[in-house]
Every structure is written in C-alpha cells, then in structure tokens.
Write a protein that holds these residues in place. Sequence first.
Motif, mmCIF file in Angstrom:
data_model
loop_
_atom_site.group_PDB
_atom_site.id
_atom_site.type_symbol
_atom_site.label_atom_id
_atom_site.label_comp_id
_atom_site.label_asym_id
_atom_site.label_seq_id
_atom_site.Cartn_x
_atom_site.Cartn_y
_atom_site.Cartn_z
ATOM 1 N N LEU A 2 0.823 -1.191 0.000
ATOM 2 C CA LEU A 2 0.000 0.000 0.000
ATOM 3 C C LEU A 2 0.860 1.244 0.000
ATOM 4 O O LEU A 2 1.809 1.358 0.743
ATOM 5 C CB LEU A 2 -0.905 0.006 1.243
ATOM 6 N N SER A 3 0.508 2.231 -0.814
ATOM 7 C CA SER A 3 1.239 3.483 -0.845
ATOM 8 C C SER A 3 0.303 4.572 -1.301
ATOM 9 O O SER A 3 0.008 4.713 -2.459
ATOM 10 C CB SER A 3 2.418 3.414 -1.784
ATOM 11 N N ASN A 4 -0.144 5.341 -0.369
ATOM 12 C CA ASN A 4 -1.141 6.341 -0.687
ATOM 13 C C ASN A 4 -0.767 7.702 -0.131
ATOM 14 O O ASN A 4 -0.248 7.818 0.969
ATOM 15 C CB ASN A 4 -2.496 5.969 -0.096
ATOM 16 N N ARG A 5 -1.086 8.705 -0.942
ATOM 17 C CA ARG A 5 -0.956 10.057 -0.459
ATOM 18 C C ARG A 5 -2.254 10.421 0.241
ATOM 19 O O ARG A 5 -3.317 10.269 -0.314
ATOM 20 C CB ARG A 5 -0.735 11.000 -1.629
ATOM 21 N N PRO A 224 6.287 8.919 3.635
ATOM 22 C CA PRO A 224 4.852 8.790 3.362
ATOM 23 C C PRO A 224 4.264 7.429 3.674
ATOM 24 O O PRO A 224 3.037 7.284 3.649
ATOM 25 C CB PRO A 224 4.763 9.084 1.857
ATOM 26 N N HIS A 225 5.086 6.420 3.968
ATOM 27 C CA HIS A 225 4.568 5.072 4.191
ATOM 28 C C HIS A 225 4.513 4.687 5.659
ATOM 29 O O HIS A 225 4.118 3.564 5.984
ATOM 30 C CB HIS A 225 5.410 4.060 3.415
ATOM 31 N N SER A 226 4.909 5.591 6.540
ATOM 32 C CA SER A 226 4.782 5.349 7.971
ATOM 33 C C SER A 226 3.470 5.977 8.443
ATOM 34 O O SER A 226 3.200 7.141 8.146
ATOM 35 C CB SER A 226 5.957 5.955 8.742
ATOM 36 N N THR A 512 8.679 2.616 8.639
ATOM 37 C CA THR A 512 9.711 2.284 7.655
ATOM 38 C C THR A 512 11.031 2.025 8.384
ATOM 39 O O THR A 512 11.551 2.903 9.067
ATOM 40 C CB THR A 512 9.884 3.421 6.639
ATOM 41 N N GLN A 513 11.570 0.803 8.202
ATOM 42 C CA GLN A 513 12.778 0.436 8.927
ATOM 43 C C GLN A 513 13.947 0.067 8.026
ATOM 44 O O GLN A 513 15.073 -0.025 8.499
ATOM 45 C CB GLN A 513 12.485 -0.735 9.872
ATOM 46 N N SER A 514 13.685 -0.165 6.743
ATOM 47 C CA SER A 514 14.760 -0.613 5.864
ATOM 48 C C SER A 514 14.587 -0.003 4.478
ATOM 49 O O SER A 514 13.534 0.526 4.143
ATOM 50 C CB SER A 514 14.775 -2.146 5.751
ATOM 51 N N LYS A 515 15.643 -0.175 3.681
ATOM 52 C CA LYS A 515 15.654 0.380 2.338
ATOM 53 C C LYS A 515 16.313 -0.629 1.394
ATOM 54 O O LYS A 515 17.324 -1.243 1.732
ATOM 55 C CB LYS A 515 16.434 1.697 2.349
ATOM 56 N N PHE A 516 15.717 -0.785 0.205
ATOM 57 C CA PHE A 516 16.250 -1.705 -0.795
ATOM 58 C C PHE A 516 17.352 -1.051 -1.629
ATOM 59 O O PHE A 516 17.248 0.127 -1.985
ATOM 60 C CB PHE A 516 15.150 -2.159 -1.758
#
Length: 700
Positions: A2-5, A224-226, A512-516
């Motif tokens: 999910l990723s919403n503004r 924006p995802h937290s 958000t805890q990590s990054k690809f």
Amino acid sequence: MLSNRTATLFSGLTLSLLMLVSPAGLAETEKLKPEEDQGNTAREIVSKLEMLHYNKLKVSDEMSAGLWDEYIDSLDPTKSYFLASDINEFRQWRTELDDDLKAGNVDRGFEIYNRYRMRMSDRLNNILSQLDKGLPDFDFTKDESMALDREDSEWPQSISAADDLWRKRLKSSVLNLRLTEKTDEEIRDLLVRRYKGQLKRLGQQNSDDVFELYMNSLTKLYDPHSNYLSPRTLENFNMSMSLSLEGIGAVLQMEDEYTKVARLVAGGPADRTGKVKPNDKIVAVGQDKEGEMVDVVGWRLDDVVDLIRGSAGTYVRLETIPTGGDGSHRTITIKRSKVKLEDQAAKKATFEFSDGEKNYKIGVINLPTFYIDFEAYRRRDPNYKSTTRDVARLLDELKEEGVDGIILDLRNNGGGSLQEATMLTDLFIDQGPVVQIRHANEQISRHNRSRSRAMYRGPLMVLINRLSASASEIFAGAIQDYNRGLVVGNQSFGKGTVQTMAPLKEGQLKITQSKFYRVSGDSTQHAGVKPDIDMPQLIDSDEVGESAYDTALPWDRIHAVRHAKYFNLKDMIPDLVSKHEQRTAKDPDFIFLREQFQIQRERADRKAVSLNEKTRNTEREKLNEQLLVMENNRRAAKGLEPYESFEAMEEDESENTEPVGGPVEITLEDDPVLNEAGYIMADFLGLKGRKTRAPQVANF
C-alpha cells in the motif's frame, strides 16, 4: 503493497453572518477533547519513531514546525476554512508542539481541530440555509475563474475575501452539475444531500479521528509510508490485506474533497472492467444495478469504502470523473467478488513476431503480483501456489512449445512477497546476490540470493510501467544489473522501502525500517528502475509514484556487490532503440497514446477553471472534437470504421463494463505496448544472432 498520499477533504460554500461567530461559537460540549490514554500513545509513537525509523529525524523545533505545517495542510489543504486570523493565532505554537508531544500533551492539536470543525460547521449550515431558499442566482455569463490549486494562495484575510472564495466554489459546483445536464431542482437536491451528509459526518467525528489525523501528520514527516493506525483503521487495513476481501479490488485515497483511485488490485473486479483507472475520482456510489446513486463528495475515506464494499455476487455502481477527461461523469457497473489467488496467478501466451528477416515465437508471461499462499505453505501443502512455482511451470511449458524468447510482463504489478521476488530471479540467473537491504541501524543484509543454476537460460525481456513497484523493482533491477535481459517500458514507481508493524497500547504503528538497494549499489527508492527502452508514458509521473510524495526518502547508493554479467546489451540497445523509434513513429496506436498523454498533461497543468458556462461548453466541445479526431485517425489507419460523433464513441466505450468471469486472457488486441515489446524482442533475437557477445557466466 500500500502506498497512498493522504489529504483531508470536505467542500463547503458561501459565507455570511454565521462566519461572524467567535471562536467560542461552538458549545463546550461539542468540542472534542483528547482521551486519557492518547497522551501516552503519543509519547510511545514519538519514542518508536526516534528509535526505529530509518530516517533519523529527531523531535525538535524544526520538526515541530513541520508538524504544524503538515497538520494545518491536512485539515484544510485548499485554504478554504481557516481565516488568516486563525493561522496567525496558531502560529505561536509552531515550535512548541515537539515539547508537547514529549510530555504526552496533544491539547493543541485538538484546539486547532476544534477551530477547523467550528469553521466548517458554520460554512455548511450557512450553505444549507441558502439552499433552503433555492439555488443562488449565479451569473454564468460573467468572465471569471476559480483557482484549481490553492497550495500557494494566501489564507482569506477577511470575511469578505472568504465570502468571495466560497461564492466561486458554490458556483463551480453548480456549473459542474449543470454541465452533466441536471436540472436546477436536481442540483439543489443533490447539494442539500451532500452538505447535510458532510455536516452529519462532521458531527460523528470523535477524539480517535482527531488523534489519528494529528499523529499521521507527524509520521508523514518521516516518510509517506509510515502511519499510525487507530484500532478502527487497523481493522480496515487488515481486511484490505486479506485475500478474502470482498469488494471491487481497488486501493482508494483522499485528495481534497474527492475519493480517488490510487491503484487497482490486479485481477480484481474493477481491474477486469477495463474502465476504472488510477486517478479517477469517485463522486457517487449506487447499490445494485438500479439503486439510488449516493453522492460521496466530501465523505470520509472509510465511509466511502464501507459503501463500496459488499458481499460477493452483488453489484455496485461507481459514478466517476475519469482522469484526463473533460470533467464529464461516467457510471460503471461492477460485480463484487473475492479477489481470488487464481485471478492474480501468472498466465502465459505465445505470439509470432518478425524482425523483417525471420519469424520468432515469443512467449509472454503476465505476472500481476508476487504472491504466495501462506496458509497452504504453513501447513506444508506440497501443491501450495506461489509466483515462482507457477512461473517455473509456465517456463517448462513455453520451452516445450519451442519459444525463442520470453517477455515477463510486470506492468501494474505493485509488488508483494520479497521472498518470491528473490526466488523468481533465481529462475533466470545462476548463483548470486539479488538485493541488498540496509536497515535503520545501517547494517546491510545480502541474504536474499539466487542459490541455484538458472532454470531458463534463453533471451528475456521485462516489461514495466509506473505502477510496477517494490518487489517488481527488485526483480527488474536485478535482471538489468546482471545484463540478463532487456527492461522495457516506463520508469517504475520507486518504492524502495520496507515497513513493519510495531504494536502500541492503542492501535499500531506502520514504520519504515529498511531500504532496498540493487546489486549495483543503486537504491530503487524514489528513482525506481529506468528502462533500457522507453515506451510512451501513460501515467503522469508527477502525480503517481514515489517522487510525487513531498516527504519520500531520497535516492542514494551504497557499495555494489560482485555479480555476473550476461549479455553485452550495451552494444545492442542503440540499434534496438533506433528500430523501435522508426516503427512507432508511424504506428497509429503509438501516435494516439502520445497525443492522449499530451492532452492529459495539458489539462493537469491548468491553474484555473472558467466559471463562464459558454466558455466551459466551448472548451468541452473542443476537447471532445479533438479526442474524436484522434480516435478516428487511429481507426482509419487501422482500417476500422470511424465514429460518427463523440457521443457514439462514448457509448461504445461505456458498453460491457461488467467484468466477465474466468481468467483474463493475454491478447495483443488493444495492447500496443505489449505488441511493440514483441517486435523489440524479435529485433533483439536478430541482433543477438549477428553480434559478438561479451564473456558470459551462463550459456544461452
């Protein structure tokens, strides 16, 4: 994924004597106050954000100012309810909210909300008072306009300035409905229902709603995802993540006063109609095939979701304003159903393509999402379904059919299981790393690896677009970094972050805890995966994608890890691009797509809308004629009968909006991008046979 503004909504209208009410105009019993435990929850949220979030943002005066800005904007994004005097009064707290939160005090957040609530209540009551007497006598021959985006506008400095702003908003609402050929009485009745509904929902707001909005204004500063999920929101979130969700299969979000389609669930009922698109605005919802359409402009998001959601087998109708159109409405009938795993499963097809000298058989595998049946997997069912197992089976079948190359279609694939993205990559490369993950403590994990020899060693293309996100980007990025295959399409979404759920005493915190990072060291965050060969853009990247979020974490890079290289694609790509551009320059479908996107972009760039009825009708007629000419030029070039009128074209496009049962087949009809991808693959196969390859780890 999910990723919403998120943004809050509500519309309102003209203002008069009621706006003279002082800030104390609402009775004390009507004001919302924080619950006893919310202060402790606020402290808990602040503590977890500081300790666990990837973005090392400290609670400070600078963060307080950001929270103040974000909260005011989330309440009143169009600068239509608060007066400049309200904002000036609240500005004294701009650098003090951080100290309040650390002390577990959210009183000021509630004070700001109560002022907003009072202003909105006054507005709505005033409008309803006006509408009781009939529609205002607007002059639609006057040349005036209304700003479409008030982000950079000033707050109304006076009652008279606010009156004029709301006069224009009401006039615009009436004109929009007149252009849908509604009578004055129908317009009045609809607006009365709309604003009574908004007033009712405003009265139903409780302290949990205010607290959640205030806390999410804080979490949005981190990225924006937290999000903070109240117990009610958490229940809806868990339901939306369940495979047994019954509804239309769409992720919705708020934009000002409208509910907007953020993305479609692959294989879901809305997706299968082919008529619902990302960024479409939902203005009304009707039950069954002939039930009354309920206006939902200004509704809370979860209330709209409740209205759309229903039992499998029942019908719902959506009245939408299609993105990029002329503002006219379209009604779409959708049969609700469960989003079944089999509807999202990988499927295949084969097609013949030529490079002008030789014919090739090309296999296409469509993959809507990265799925795994966790329940069957946990009970050790040997026949559990998963992306990798299904694609492996399809690869065996395609090899038996003697295909010369394979296109893996990840368009609109919003992601899913990281494990499946890694294992799918394992089918196409030999042993090696697939993705790097950097955590909040700066440790880097490289455990997600391909561990077997490649199952398929032939030519490969990955097709992506702006809605390809997360796990799709991991797979496409690995294939590109290994030079294992061509990546074709549009720049992907750019979601390169990982969220986990942290429990709270009240609700949960998605954080958000990590990054690809790709094996090349490049992050997929923000920039996404850029294709080797571009296709016409169909989705506006300014409106959709990670880069559209103001607080998105930035792109960066870390050290690359050793990885193999397969094809020498660098030498081939210029020739492939040249052939692609020559072919599509005169292709009627591609000409149409480019013209369509240009019109959409021009309309999105508009700063204001005319409130003159004749001007609006002229603009609509001009746009409709332009769209008709474009479509008829396309049809003529393909030997099809032209439409006699725009109305005939609209009627044809509106037919058969109900999804049919069974899996959606892969076809080239009405999919010029996939068709062109097949020709690019044929060109690639022809060039590959004539060019010298770079040293390879795998033999093709």
